[in-house]
Design a protein around this motif. Structure first.
Motif, mmCIF file in Angstrom:
data_model
loop_
_atom_site.group_PDB
_atom_site.id
_atom_site.type_symbol
_atom_site.label_atom_id
_atom_site.label_comp_id
_atom_site.label_asym_id
_atom_site.label_seq_id
_atom_site.Cartn_x
_atom_site.Cartn_y
_atom_site.Cartn_z
ATOM 1 N N HIS A 104 6.361 -6.972 5.587
ATOM 2 C CA HIS A 104 5.154 -6.200 5.199
ATOM 3 C C HIS A 104 5.131 -4.805 5.485
ATOM 4 O O HIS A 104 4.994 -4.760 7.014
ATOM 5 N N GLU B 126 2.618 -8.617 -4.342
ATOM 6 C CA GLU B 126 3.709 -8.915 -3.404
ATOM 7 C C GLU B 126 4.873 -9.190 -4.217
ATOM 8 O O GLU B 126 6.148 -8.678 -3.603
ATOM 9 N N ARG C 65 -6.905 -7.796 -9.092
ATOM 10 C CA ARG C 65 -6.919 -8.285 -7.806
ATOM 11 C C ARG C 65 -5.932 -9.178 -7.283
ATOM 12 O O ARG C 65 -5.984 -10.075 -6.297
ATOM 13 N N ASP C 66 -5.007 -9.484 -8.342
ATOM 14 C CA ASP C 66 -3.823 -10.500 -8.119
ATOM 15 C C ASP C 66 -2.854 -10.060 -6.638
ATOM 16 O O ASP C 66 -1.963 -9.147 -7.209
ATOM 17 N N LYS C 67 -3.210 -10.256 -5.523
ATOM 18 C CA LYS C 67 -2.315 -10.202 -4.407
ATOM 19 C C LYS C 67 -0.875 -10.652 -4.496
ATOM 20 O O LYS C 67 0.226 -9.981 -4.190
ATOM 21 N N PRO D 94 -0.670 -6.844 0.829
ATOM 22 C CA PRO D 94 -1.259 -6.585 -0.435
ATOM 23 C C PRO D 94 -2.818 -6.322 -0.082
ATOM 24 O O PRO D 94 -3.592 -6.956 0.729
ATOM 25 N N GLU D 95 -3.410 -5.145 -0.964
ATOM 26 C CA GLU D 95 -4.713 -4.776 -0.393
ATOM 27 C C GLU D 95 -5.215 -4.283 -1.934
ATOM 28 O O GLU D 95 -4.704 -3.718 -2.696
ATOM 29 N N THR D 96 -6.752 -4.665 -2.066
ATOM 30 C CA THR D 96 -7.296 -4.111 -3.300
ATOM 31 C C THR D 96 -8.147 -3.104 -3.033
ATOM 32 O O THR D 96 -8.788 -3.060 -1.891
ATOM 33 N N CYS E 189 0.868 -3.056 -2.591
ATOM 34 C CA CYS E 189 1.676 -3.721 -1.741
ATOM 35 C C CYS E 189 3.115 -2.932 -1.694
ATOM 36 O O CYS E 189 3.644 -2.327 -2.245
ATOM 37 N N THR F 285 -4.524 -3.429 -7.094
ATOM 38 C CA THR F 285 -3.645 -3.937 -5.854
ATOM 39 C C THR F 285 -2.249 -3.362 -5.504
ATOM 40 O O THR F 285 -1.669 -3.325 -6.347
#
Length: 151
Positions: A42, A96, A90-92, A46-48, A74, A72
């Motif tokens: 990474h 990713e 918001r789907d991390k 992942p961040e929103t 990444c 979101t």
């Protein structure tokens, strides 16, 4: 032709658009029968957050702030390739997977298999959904000229 920020790779733009519209479950289902992708690092987990959505009056007039949208993002490193993703919502997991596939698709050794097994089926599903929506919308079209009374 040299790729720049104003002239990105059209193939990469295509797969990123497809991945941004696909759900995490869809991507996971298509990846399941394929060999596992190697470990990745990474760069940005992942961040929103929120982004401002801009509009234009009349489509090409003066710009204005329409409102905020949840996004979101990444970024991952897979070997030498760096994959990025920005997805609505918001789907991390989706962000990713999209970033991981972006990095994997930059590798010519993996590209053809992933394009055929993941991107092409997702693009076909998305196109079919757009066509179905267009058919539903066309079914409600009213031709007002046909409704005029002839005198």
């Amino acid at each position: 032709m040299t790729q720049t920020a104003t002239n990105p790779d059209p193939e990469r733009r295509h797969w990123m658009a497809v991945l941004a519209r696909a759900g995490a479950a869809e991507i996971t289902d298509l990846l399941a029968p394929l060999p596992a992708l190697p470990a990745f690092e990474h760069l940005r987990p992942p961040e929103t957050g929120l982004v401002m959505v801009r509009g234009r009056a009349g489509g090409d007039g003066a710009p204005f702030n329409l409102g905020e949208m949840t996004v979101t993002r990444c970024a991952v490193r897979l070997g030498e390739a760096v994959g990025h993703a920005y997805v609505a919502g918001r789907d991390k997991v989706q962000a990713e997977l999209a970033a991981l596939l972006d990095a994997a698709l930059q590798d010519p050794a993996r590209r053809d298999a992933l394009m055929d097994s993941v991107i092409a089926p997702l693009a076909a599903r998305q196109q079919a959904a757009r066509e179905a929506e267009a058919r539903r919308a066309a079914a409600t079209k009213v031709d007002f000229l046909a409704m005029q009374t002839i005198r």
